[in-house]
Enzyme design. Structure first.
Site, mmCIF file in Angstrom:
data_model
loop_
_atom_site.group_PDB
_atom_site.id
_atom_site.type_symbol
_atom_site.label_atom_id
_atom_site.label_comp_id
_atom_site.label_asym_id
_atom_site.label_seq_id
_atom_site.Cartn_x
_atom_site.Cartn_y
_atom_site.Cartn_z
ATOM 1 N N ILE A 196 -8.055 46.012 43.906
ATOM 2 C CA ILE A 196 -6.982 46.614 44.713
ATOM 3 C C ILE A 196 -5.944 47.204 43.759
ATOM 4 O O ILE A 196 -5.445 46.500 42.887
ATOM 5 C CB ILE A 196 -6.296 45.522 45.593
ATOM 6 C CG1 ILE A 196 -7.290 44.898 46.594
ATOM 7 C CG2 ILE A 196 -5.067 46.076 46.318
ATOM 8 C CD1 ILE A 196 -7.734 45.788 47.732
ATOM 9 N N HIS A 197 -5.647 48.482 43.925
ATOM 10 C CA HIS A 197 -4.607 49.050 43.057
ATOM 11 C C HIS A 197 -3.855 50.233 43.640
ATOM 12 O O HIS A 197 -2.934 50.757 43.033
ATOM 13 C CB HIS A 197 -5.209 49.458 41.707
ATOM 14 C CG HIS A 197 -6.148 50.624 41.790
ATOM 15 N ND1 HIS A 197 -5.729 51.925 41.796
ATOM 16 C CD2 HIS A 197 -7.487 50.686 41.893
ATOM 17 C CE1 HIS A 197 -6.774 52.732 41.883
ATOM 18 N NE2 HIS A 197 -7.858 52.004 41.952
#
Ligand code: UDP
Length: 363
Positions: free
Chosen positions: A204-205
């Protein structure tokens, strides 16, 4: 000899271009150079990829960590200096949708150098995503548009982009296929003590998920929910780690026994983890494609995707932020009732060959 530069600067850029030098070596009239802008500078996000994937940048612009505006400006200025020193190439290729893509495209246009965009036509139709305008600008400036999926062709037509459009497939899959043997040799599962099909892999980014505390808290709820069913392997992107620390959320998550944290992983380790995972939770663009190719269930924590083929025929699902429906998907996966998916056309490991052949004919 026709000179081609690839302007690349981030982890996903490098993964998309690994086969170019190998393929170009078969064409005696083409010479290819990789210009690394320096947009990603963390060693886990760059050096490890050069080493594992055998990429040697020919020119390094060394841009400094700074705001997007400053970085884009600096890349353009440094590309200009480079051409003043060694002369202009006959073509510039920009892969993907990052700030280096935009800067390379604007530079090519203003310097009257023909431009090719690799991975053209993808649209999330979400202009709050920093990548969306990078895609649009690169596509409108490029003379040669290399497309990975049908939606790309349709979007370029609807926007009246004037470049020539070529459906070539996906160079990211070329990399994956080329390195399959080395991927298989990775010892990461043993190192992290995870069993095949008994863990979920998470990346997740995206700013929409991590930049605001309230959104990042929701992501953590999702991780906690998954960890009730499976071990979670979570290689943390530097942006996500920074935000977790900034909002004092890191410590809460770290003590959860079923969640394994690690630094961003190298390509081979990460691919091995995808290949043997039960499912992947992500907001990454490339990971949606890699899971579709591997036919591994992928739950994407986003409202939209610029890669719709991964949902329509692949294994990807856009996940609503609602724990109840997330649990339903996890149960479907657990009970082997989740959709199976097929591999999109031309994702066959030969996309780079197609691109280079076209460039050889054109130049
Ligand atoms: N990736 C990797 N190690 C990691 C996380 C991702 O090698 O710890 C790879 C992943 O397999 C894919 C690429 O990085 O090939 C995607 O990069 P990212 O998610 O940063 O960018 P996006 O695709 O969202 O633009």
């Amino acid at each position: 000899m026709k000179k081609i530069w690839i302007v690349a600067g981030t982890r996903p850029n490098f993964i998309k271009i690994t086969q170019f030098k190998r393929v170009v070596a078969e064409y005696h009239s083409l010479d290819i150079k990789i210009v690394h802008t320096g947009q990603h500078f963390d060693k886990n996000m760059t050096d490890v990829f050069f080493k594992e994937l055998n990429i040697t940048p020919d020119y390094f612009l060394h841009i400094q960590p700074a705001s997007p505006v400053q970085q884009i400006a600096e890349i353009i200025i440094k590309l200009d200096k480079l051409t003043n020193e060694i002369g202009k190439p006959d073509l510039i290729i920009v892969p993907g949708d990052v700030n280096s893509t935009l800067a390379g495209a604007v530079f090519a246009n203003k310097s009257e150098i023909p431009l090719a965009h690799l991975e053209a036509g993808l649209r999330s139709f979400d202009t709050s995503m920093p990548e969306e305008y990078n895609r649009i600008v690169a596509d409108h400036l490029a003379q040669y548009l290399f497309v990975t999926e049908e939606s790309g062709k349709e979007n370029l037509m609807k926007e009246h982009c004037t470049g020539n459009v070529y459906m070539v497939g996906n160079t990211m899959i070329d990399t994956l296929k080329h390195f399959e043997e080395q991927i298989e040799k990775s010892q990461i599962s043993e190192k992290l003590k995870v069993e095949p099909e008994n863990y979920a892999l998470v990346t997740i980014h995206r700013p929409s998920n991590v930049d605001k505390a309230e959104n990042l808290k929701k992501v953590i709820e999702v991780l906690n929910c998954i960890s009730n069913f499976y071990k979670v392997v979570f290689p943390i992107h530097p942006r996500t780690e920074k935000k977790l620390k900034e909002f004092s959320l890191f410590e809460n998550l770290k003590i959860k026994h079923n969640i394994i944290f690690c630094e961003p992983l190298g390509y081979l380790d990460f691919q091995k983890l995808i290949k043997y995972s039960k499912f992947v939770l992500t907001d990454s663009g490339g990971v949606q494609e890699e899971t579709t190719y591997r036919q591994i269930p992928c739950l994407t924590l986003r409202k939209n995707t610029e890669r719709p083929v991964t949902c329509t025929i692949g294994t990807n699902t856009l996940l609503p932020f609602d724990i109840k429906s997330i649990e339903e998907y996890i149960l479907q996966i657990k009970n082997n009732q989740y959709k199976k998916g097929t591999i999109p056309p031309l994702w066959d490991g030969q996309a780079t060959e197609r691109v280079v052949k076209i460039l050889n004919d054109i130049l």
